[in-house]
Design an enzyme around this catalytic site. Structure first.
Site, PDB file in Angstrom:
ATOM      1  N   LYS A   1     -41.599  83.510  -9.545  1.00  0.00           N
ATOM      2  CA  LYS A   1     -40.866  83.170  -8.322  1.00  0.00           C
ATOM      3  C   LYS A   1     -40.828  81.653  -8.175  1.00  0.00           C
ATOM      4  O   LYS A   1     -41.840  80.967  -8.395  1.00  0.00           O
ATOM      5  CB  LYS A   1     -41.570  83.798  -7.116  1.00  0.00           C
ATOM      6  CG  LYS A   1     -40.832  83.594  -5.795  1.00  0.00           C
ATOM      7  CD  LYS A   1     -41.612  84.230  -4.643  1.00  0.00           C
ATOM      8  CE  LYS A   1     -40.880  84.141  -3.327  1.00  0.00           C
ATOM      9  NZ  LYS A   1     -41.663  84.732  -2.208  1.00  0.00           N
TER      10      LYS A   1
ATOM     11  N   SER B   1     -39.002  88.038   0.433  1.00  0.00           N
ATOM     12  CA  SER B   1     -38.311  86.924  -0.174  1.00  0.00           C
ATOM     13  C   SER B   1     -38.409  86.875  -1.698  1.00  0.00           C
ATOM     14  O   SER B   1     -37.664  86.149  -2.334  1.00  0.00           O
ATOM     15  CB  SER B   1     -38.875  85.621   0.397  1.00  0.00           C
ATOM     16  OG  SER B   1     -40.260  85.505   0.081  1.00  0.00           O
TER      17      SER B   1
ATOM     18  N   SER C   1     -43.419  89.911   1.451  1.00  0.00           N
ATOM     19  CA  SER C   1     -42.442  89.476   0.453  1.00  0.00           C
ATOM     20  C   SER C   1     -42.652  89.929  -0.981  1.00  0.00           C
ATOM     21  O   SER C   1     -41.778  89.689  -1.803  1.00  0.00           O
ATOM     22  CB  SER C   1     -42.318  87.959   0.466  1.00  0.00           C
ATOM     23  OG  SER C   1     -41.456  87.579   1.503  1.00  0.00           O
TER      24      SER C   1
HETATM   25  N1  GLN Z   1     -39.794  88.332   5.651  1.00  0.00           N
HETATM   26  C1  GLN Z   1     -40.934  87.676   6.234  1.00  0.00           C
HETATM   27  C2  GLN Z   1     -40.495  86.307   6.720  1.00  0.00           C
HETATM   28  O1  GLN Z   1     -39.357  86.058   6.713  1.00  0.00           O
HETATM   29  C3  GLN Z   1     -42.023  87.555   5.225  1.00  0.00           C
HETATM   30  C4  GLN Z   1     -41.706  86.560   4.192  1.00  0.00           C
HETATM   31  C5  GLN Z   1     -42.780  86.425   3.176  1.00  0.00           C
HETATM   32  O2  GLN Z   1     -43.651  87.280   3.058  1.00  0.00           O
HETATM   33  N2  GLN Z   1     -42.740  85.313   2.478  1.00  0.00           N
HETATM   34  O3  GLN Z   1     -41.269  85.494   7.110  1.00  0.00           O
END
Ligand code: GLN
Length: 486
Positions: A80, A155, A179
Site C-alpha cells: 500500500k 482505504s 481499512s
Molecule cells: N474508512 C475509515 C476512515 O475513513 C477508516 C480508514 C482507515 O482505516 N485507514 O477513516
C-alpha cells in the site's frame, strides 16, 4: 492443464519454487504480464516497479540455487502506498506527496524483503488512508474485480483488489478504522489487522497515531498469517511496537478449535444490515457449531458510540499529523509571495476535499473551549468501548460479526455523502478503538455474486485465537476458492 502461476497461493508458490518447478523470475513475470493486461480495468496499482521486481526475482533465484531457503523467497508482494519504499515513489494517494521518493524502507517492507519477497509495486489508497472506497485517491479510483462498476472498499482498496484479481500473491495494507478488513470483505480475500503495537509503524505515514496498524492480505487466511508472522515484532525504531515474542502464526492456524467459545454481539446486527450479509454470517455460525465451537450471544452496549468517537479522535490526530505537509519538507511546493501564501497554496492545492474536511473537523475538536466537550469526552467513551471488549473476552475466546453492513457499493454512490461513507466502517471501528486484533475472511456471496466478509476479533495480543477460528472455518468451507473473472 497446469494452473496459471498467478493462481497459486503463497504456500503453493513457495512449494513450487522450492521444488524447482518454476523460477522466481517466471513467477514475477507472470504477475507483471497480468498486471499489464488487467490492471487498466482494475486500477489496483499506483506504481508498478517492473525492473526492480525482476531484479529482486533474479536475486531470489540465485539465492535458491545457492541453497538458501527463506520463508518468502521469490514471492511477489504489493505494498500500500502509505508505506515507505526506498527508491520507489510513495505518494499516500495524495498530490501533496507527488514526486516524493523515500530514502528508506518501512520496517514492515524491509522485513518482507529480508524474508526473500519480491516487491511488485505500490497500491492505490484513499488519500492518506482516509476513506472506505479508494475513490479519495488523488490519482484514480480502484475498481472491484468482482464487478468493475463497484468500489473495492478502502482505504487499502488497491491491495485488496490486487490480491483478489491475482495481480499480487499477497499485500500489505493499513487499518486505522477498518481499512484492511472492509476492503478484504468487499473483494473476497483474507486480511488481518493485528493488535495495536504488534507490527512496527516505522516508515508508515501517520494518519491517526493511536489507531494506525499495518495489516496483511492473502487469498487464504494461512497466507495472510504467514505475512503477519514475518512483519510482526518489536522494532527499536517504533516505540509503540511491543517487545513481545511473535508466535508462529503461519503454523498455529492449523490447531483444533473444538471447545473454543465465540461470542456474537447483538449490537453488531445493526439497522441497515443487508439481509444477504446477515444470512451468510448466521450460516457461518452454524458451521462453527458443527465444528464443535460453542456459540453465545453477547452484548456490547457501547458499540453504537464507536462511529462518533472515531470521527472525533481520528480527525483530531490527523489534523496534528498532517501539519508537517507544508511544502517545505516533502513533495510538492506551490510558492507564493509570502511564507503564509506558500503554505496556503501548497496545502490548498495539495490536499483533496476529504483530507481538508478531516483537518477542519479535527482542528475544531481540539480547539480551546471545545476540547473538553468533544475530544476529551470521546476519549472517555473510547475507554467504555474497550471495557465492553474486556468484559466479553472474559466469557469468550473470539468475537464474530459481519465485517461490513453491506457488500461493495457502486462507484460514485457515496462520495458526496460522507456520513454514508463513514457508515461502511461501523462494524470495524470498535476493534480499532479497543486496539485489539480483527480479521476478515469470505463467508458467502450476495444475490449479485458479490463477496461477503466475516469479521473475527480476538483479545489484545492473542491473534492466534482469531486465526485458529478463521482457519478452521476456511478448511470447512470453500468460499475463498472462488476467483473473480475479469
Ligand atoms: N474508512 C475509515 C476512515 O475513513 C477508516 C480508514 C482507515 O482505516 N485507514 O477513516
Amino acid at each position: 492443464m497446469p494452473k496459471d502461476l498467478t493462481d497459486l497461493s503463497i504456500r503453493e508458490a513457495r512449494h513450487g519454487l522450492r521444488n524447482g518447478d518454476f523460477s522466481a523470475v517466471a513467477l514475477t513475470q507472470s504477475y507483471l504480464e497480468r498486471i499489464q493486461q488487467l490492471d487498466p480495468q482494475v486500477g489496483a496499482y499506483l506504481h508498478v516497479a517492473e525492473d526492480l521486481a525482476l531484479e529482486m526475482a533474479d536475486e531470489a533465484d540465485q539465492q535458491h540455487s545457492s541453497g538458501q531457503d527463506l520463508p518468502l523467497l521469490g514471492i511477489p508482494i504489493a505494498i500500500k502506498d502509505v508505506l515507505n519504499t526506498r527508491d520507489m515513489a510513495t505518494t499516500c494517494g495524495s498530490r501533496i506527496l507527488e514526486g516524493y521518493i523515500p530514502s528508506y524502507n518501512a520496517t514492515a517492507v524491509q522485513r518482507l524483503i529480508d524474508a526473500g519477497a519480491v516487491i511488485l509495486g505500490k497500491t492505490n489508497t484513499d488519500e492518506f488512508a482516509m476513506g472506505s472506497s479508494t475513490e479519495n485517491s488523488a490519482y484514480h479510483p480502484t475498481r472491484n474485480p468482482w464487478d468493475t462498476a463497484r468500489v473495492p472498499g478502502g482505504s487499502s482498496g488497491g491491495s485488496a483488489a490486487a490480491v483478489a484479481a491475482r495481480l499480487a500473491a499477497g499485500a500489505l495494507g493499513t487499518d486505522t478504522g477498518g481499512s484492511v478488513r472492509q476492503p478484504a470483505a468487499f473483494c473476497g480475500v483474507a486480511a488481518i489487522k493485528p493488535s495495536y503495537g504488534r507490527v512496527s509503524r516505522y516508515g508508515l505515514t501517520a494518519f491517526a497515531s493511536s489507531l494506525d496498524c499495518v495489516g496483511t492480505f492473502g487469498r487464504t487466511i494461512e497466507d495472510a498469517a504467514l505475512l503477519l508472522q514475518i512483519i510482526a515484532g518489536h522494532d527499536l525504531r517504533d516505540s509503540t511496537s511491543m517487545d513481545v515474542p511473535v508466535p508462529p502464526y503461519g503454523e498455529i492456524v492449523a490447531d483444533d478449535v473444538k471447545g473454543m467459545r465465540i461470542g456474537v454481539p447483538r449490537e453488531y446486527f445493526v439497522e441497515g444490515l443487508q439481509p444477504a450479509v446477515e444470512d451468510a454470517v448466521r450460516q457461518a455460525l452454524d458451521t462453527f457449531l458443527s465444528l464443535g465451537v460453542e456459540v453465545r450471544e453477547i452484548s456490547m452496549p457501547h458499540t453504537a458510540y464507536a462511529l462518533s468517537v472515531y470521527y472525533l479522535l481520528a480527525p483530531a490526530e490527523a489534523s496534528a499529523n498532517l501539519a508537517r505537509y507544508d511544502g517545505v519538507r516533502y513533495g510538492k511546493r506551490e510558492t507564493g509571495p509570502t511564507l503564509w501564501d506558500t503554505y496556503r497554496r501548497t496545502r490548498g492545492q495539495g490536499f483533496g476535499p476529504e483530507v481538508k474536511r478531516r483537518i477542519m473537523l479535527g482542528t475544531y475538536a481540539l480547539s480551546a473551549g471545545y476540547y473538553d466537550a468533544y475530544y476529551l469526552r470521546a476519549q472517555k467513551v473510547r475507554t467504555l468501548i474497550k471495557a465492553d471488549f474486556d468484559a466479553a473476552f472474559e466469557q469468550v475466546d473470539a468475537i464474530v460479526s459481519p465485517t461490513a453492513p453491506t457488500t461493495a457499493f457502486k462507484l460514485n454512490e457515496r462520495v458526496n455523502d460522507p456520513l454514508q461513507m463513514y457508515l461502511s466502517d461501523v462494524l470495524t471501528l470498535p476493534a480499532s478503538l479497543a486496539g485489539i486484533g480483527g480479521l476478515s475472511i469470505p463467508c458467502g456471496y450476495d444475490e449479485d455474486q458479490l463477496p461477503i466478509g466475516l469479521q473475527i476479533m480476538s483479545p489484545f495480543f492473542q491473534e492466534e485465537k482469531m486465526l485458529r477460528v478463521a482457519s478452521a472455518y476456511q478448511r470447512a468451507t470453500n468460499w475463498h476458492q472462488r476467483i473473480p473473472v475479469l
